[in-house]
Design a protein around this motif. Structure first.
Motif, PDB file in Angstrom:
ATOM      1  N   ARG A  25      18.038  25.258 -16.179  1.00 38.71           N
ATOM      2  CA  ARG A  25      19.022  25.686 -14.950  1.00 38.71           C
ATOM      3  C   ARG A  25      20.287  26.388 -15.766  1.00 38.71           C
ATOM      4  N   LEU A  26      20.947  27.237 -14.956  1.00 39.28           N
ATOM      5  CA  LEU A  26      22.076  27.865 -15.226  1.00 39.28           C
ATOM      6  C   LEU A  26      23.421  27.618 -14.287  1.00 39.28           C
ATOM      7  N   PRO A  27      24.266  26.941 -14.523  1.00 38.77           N
ATOM      8  CA  PRO A  27      25.453  26.462 -13.695  1.00 38.77           C
ATOM      9  C   PRO A  27      26.016  27.860 -12.973  1.00 38.77           C
ATOM     10  N   GLY A  28      26.098  27.808 -11.666  1.00 43.35           N
ATOM     11  CA  GLY A  28      26.788  28.917 -11.193  1.00 43.35           C
ATOM     12  C   GLY A  28      25.770  30.054 -10.630  1.00 43.35           C
ATOM     13  N   VAL A  29      24.528  30.177 -11.229  1.00 50.65           N
ATOM     14  CA  VAL A  29      23.703  30.990 -10.588  1.00 50.65           C
ATOM     15  C   VAL A  29      22.585  30.388  -9.692  1.00 50.65           C
ATOM     16  N   PRO A  30      22.308  30.870  -8.579  1.00 49.52           N
ATOM     17  CA  PRO A  30      21.012  30.335  -7.870  1.00 49.52           C
ATOM     18  C   PRO A  30      19.990  30.383  -8.598  1.00 49.52           C
ATOM     19  N   LEU A  31      19.253  29.274  -8.316  1.00 45.80           N
ATOM     20  CA  LEU A  31      17.616  29.098  -9.231  1.00 45.80           C
ATOM     21  C   LEU A  31      16.953  30.261  -8.806  1.00 45.80           C
ATOM     22  N   SER A  32      16.830  30.839  -7.597  1.00 44.90           N
ATOM     23  CA  SER A  32      16.140  31.927  -7.053  1.00 44.90           C
ATOM     24  C   SER A  32      16.520  33.039  -7.691  1.00 44.90           C
ATOM     25  N   GLU A  33      17.847  33.361  -8.080  1.00 47.48           N
ATOM     26  CA  GLU A  33      18.433  34.529  -8.941  1.00 47.48           C
ATOM     27  C   GLU A  33      17.707  34.249 -10.277  1.00 47.48           C
ATOM     28  N   LEU A  34      17.961  33.316 -11.010  1.00 50.76           N
ATOM     29  CA  LEU A  34      17.414  32.950 -12.324  1.00 50.76           C
ATOM     30  C   LEU A  34      15.916  33.255 -12.331  1.00 50.76           C
ATOM     31  N   VAL A  63       6.604  31.675 -15.730  1.00 54.49           N
ATOM     32  CA  VAL A  63       7.877  31.213 -14.869  1.00 54.49           C
ATOM     33  C   VAL A  63       7.584  30.414 -13.645  1.00 54.49           C
ATOM     34  N   GLY A  64       7.697  29.077 -14.020  1.00 57.98           N
ATOM     35  CA  GLY A  64       7.818  28.232 -12.776  1.00 57.98           C
ATOM     36  C   GLY A  64       8.906  27.724 -12.417  1.00 57.98           C
ATOM     37  N   TYR A  65       8.968  27.886 -10.757  1.00 55.16           N
ATOM     38  CA  TYR A  65       9.918  27.738 -10.088  1.00 55.16           C
ATOM     39  C   TYR A  65      10.081  26.395  -9.323  1.00 55.16           C
ATOM     40  N   TYR A  66      10.830  25.563  -9.583  1.00 53.68           N
ATOM     41  CA  TYR A  66      10.938  24.081  -9.137  1.00 53.68           C
ATOM     42  C   TYR A  66      12.276  23.907  -8.398  1.00 53.68           C
ATOM     43  N   PRO A  67      12.115  24.371  -7.041  1.00 53.80           N
ATOM     44  CA  PRO A  67      13.500  24.279  -6.320  1.00 53.80           C
ATOM     45  C   PRO A  67      13.860  22.857  -6.051  1.00 53.80           C
ATOM     46  N   PHE A 117      15.257  23.331 -11.420  1.00 54.88           N
ATOM     47  CA  PHE A 117      14.955  23.927 -12.389  1.00 54.88           C
ATOM     48  C   PHE A 117      14.171  24.922 -12.652  1.00 54.88           C
ATOM     49  N   LEU A 118      14.094  25.669 -13.764  1.00 54.38           N
ATOM     50  CA  LEU A 118      12.885  26.762 -13.779  1.00 54.38           C
ATOM     51  C   LEU A 118      12.361  26.574 -15.243  1.00 54.38           C
ATOM     52  N   HIS A 119      11.035  26.591 -15.338  1.00 53.40           N
ATOM     53  CA  HIS A 119      10.388  26.411 -16.328  1.00 53.40           C
ATOM     54  C   HIS A 119      10.173  28.008 -16.846  1.00 53.40           C
ATOM     55  N   LEU A 120      10.381  28.232 -18.226  1.00 49.36           N
ATOM     56  CA  LEU A 120       9.937  29.518 -18.830  1.00 49.36           C
ATOM     57  C   LEU A 120       9.096  29.364 -20.093  1.00 49.36           C
ATOM     58  N   ASP A 121       8.354  30.007 -20.271  1.00 45.99           N
ATOM     59  CA  ASP A 121       7.706  29.983 -21.601  1.00 45.99           C
ATOM     60  C   ASP A 121       7.204  31.247 -22.030  1.00 45.99           C
ATOM     61  N   THR A 122       6.606  31.316 -23.460  1.00 45.29           N
ATOM     62  CA  THR A 122       6.105  32.758 -24.117  1.00 45.29           C
ATOM     63  C   THR A 122       4.773  33.069 -24.077  1.00 45.29           C
ATOM     64  N   GLY A 123       4.229  32.252 -23.126  1.00 42.66           N
ATOM     65  CA  GLY A 123       2.461  32.378 -22.964  1.00 42.66           C
ATOM     66  C   GLY A 123       2.263  33.523 -22.134  1.00 42.66           C
ATOM     67  N   ARG A 124       1.263  33.548 -21.386  1.00 41.32           N
ATOM     68  CA  ARG A 124       0.812  34.855 -20.698  1.00 41.32           C
ATOM     69  C   ARG A 124       1.515  34.887 -19.418  1.00 41.32           C
ATOM     70  N   ARG A 179       2.584  34.877 -15.968  1.00 36.21           N
ATOM     71  CA  ARG A 179       2.135  34.353 -14.670  1.00 36.21           C
ATOM     72  C   ARG A 179       3.515  33.556 -14.010  1.00 36.21           C
ATOM     73  N   ARG A 180       3.062  33.146 -12.452  1.00 34.25           N
ATOM     74  CA  ARG A 180       4.316  32.523 -12.065  1.00 34.25           C
ATOM     75  C   ARG A 180       3.533  31.469 -11.069  1.00 34.25           C
ATOM     76  N   TRP A 181       4.304  30.354 -10.901  1.00 34.19           N
ATOM     77  CA  TRP A 181       4.114  29.469  -9.828  1.00 34.19           C
ATOM     78  C   TRP A 181       5.187  28.640  -9.167  1.00 34.19           C
ATOM     79  N   GLN A 182       4.827  27.953  -8.251  1.00 33.97           N
ATOM     80  CA  GLN A 182       6.210  26.954  -7.787  1.00 33.97           C
ATOM     81  C   GLN A 182       5.709  25.844  -7.751  1.00 33.97           C
ATOM     82  N   GLY A 183       6.351  24.827  -8.151  1.00 27.26           N
ATOM     83  CA  GLY A 183       6.144  23.364  -8.039  1.00 27.26           C
ATOM     84  C   GLY A 183       6.948  22.737  -6.791  1.00 27.26           C
TER      85      GLY A 183
END
Length: 189
Positions: A147-156, A168-172, A176-183, A185-189
């Motif tokens: 996560r990045l303090p001061g930056v809304p998770l949705s903006e990140l 990019v996995g979004y876990y509101p 936290f936000l999951h980032l990876d260098t795989g293919r 794709r996106r999902w929400q946890g």
């Protein structure tokens, strides 16, 4: 009065010293006659939420990665449950650097999870109510939860998605936000 390692002036001094050191080491390897510009320098600042450690360093200049910096990042992003150190994909550092540039911020990423050894991954997978993949890219050093303090998770999330550089996995609810260098794709946890 002593200045702590996390004091902004101290961090700036360390960053500038590292940049000068990198320029001196990498300049002969870079095929340009002039020293690299500030934009050629890639750096990261990280705070680990589980270990309390902080890291602020230059990890690349131009096309050259700095081996000592990569080793420091590998150690910093070790499995915080076991202490096992993995080899982190440098493209993941480039992705984090690009995210910060796109957002126009310089603050430290808060790291929730970097490398995970297979044993830790399996334990988390079987003791949590989902969200941990059997063949997680964390085990390959290709994923990070941040996560990045001061930056809304949705903006990140939106900036990471716009880069089209991996998963990019979004876990509101867990913030936290999951980032990876795989293919890509996106999902929400």
């Amino acid at each position: 009065m002593p200045v702590s390692l996390s004091h902004p002036a101290r961090r700036l001094f360390i960053r500038r010293t590292a940049q000068l050191a990198v320029a001196g080491i990498a300049a002969p390897l870079v095929p340009t006659p002039a020293l690299a510009t500030e934009s050629d320098v890639r750096s990261l600042a990280l705070d680990h939420t589980h270990t309390g450690e902080q890291l602020d360093l230059v990890y690349a200049q131009g096309e050259q990665y700095v081996p000592d910096a990569l080793a420091s990042l590998n150690h910093f992003l070790r499995d915080h449950y076991t202490g096992d150190v993995g080899v982190i994909d440098p493209n993941l550092f480039d992705l984090l650097h690009r995210v910060r540039l796109e957002l126009g911020v310089s603050q430290s990423f808060e790291v929730i999870s970097g490398y995970r050894c297979p044993t830790t991954n399996e334990t988390l997978r079987t003791t949590r109510s989902g969200g941990v993949a059997r063949r997680s890219l964390h085990m390959d050093g290709k994923a990070i939860d941040i996560r990045l303090p001061g930056v809304p998770l949705s903006e990140l999330r939106d900036v990471a998605l716009s880069l089209q550089a991996g998963g990019v996995g979004y876990y509101p609810s867990e913030q936290f936000l999951h980032l990876d260098t795989g293919r890509v794709r996106r999902w929400q946890g």
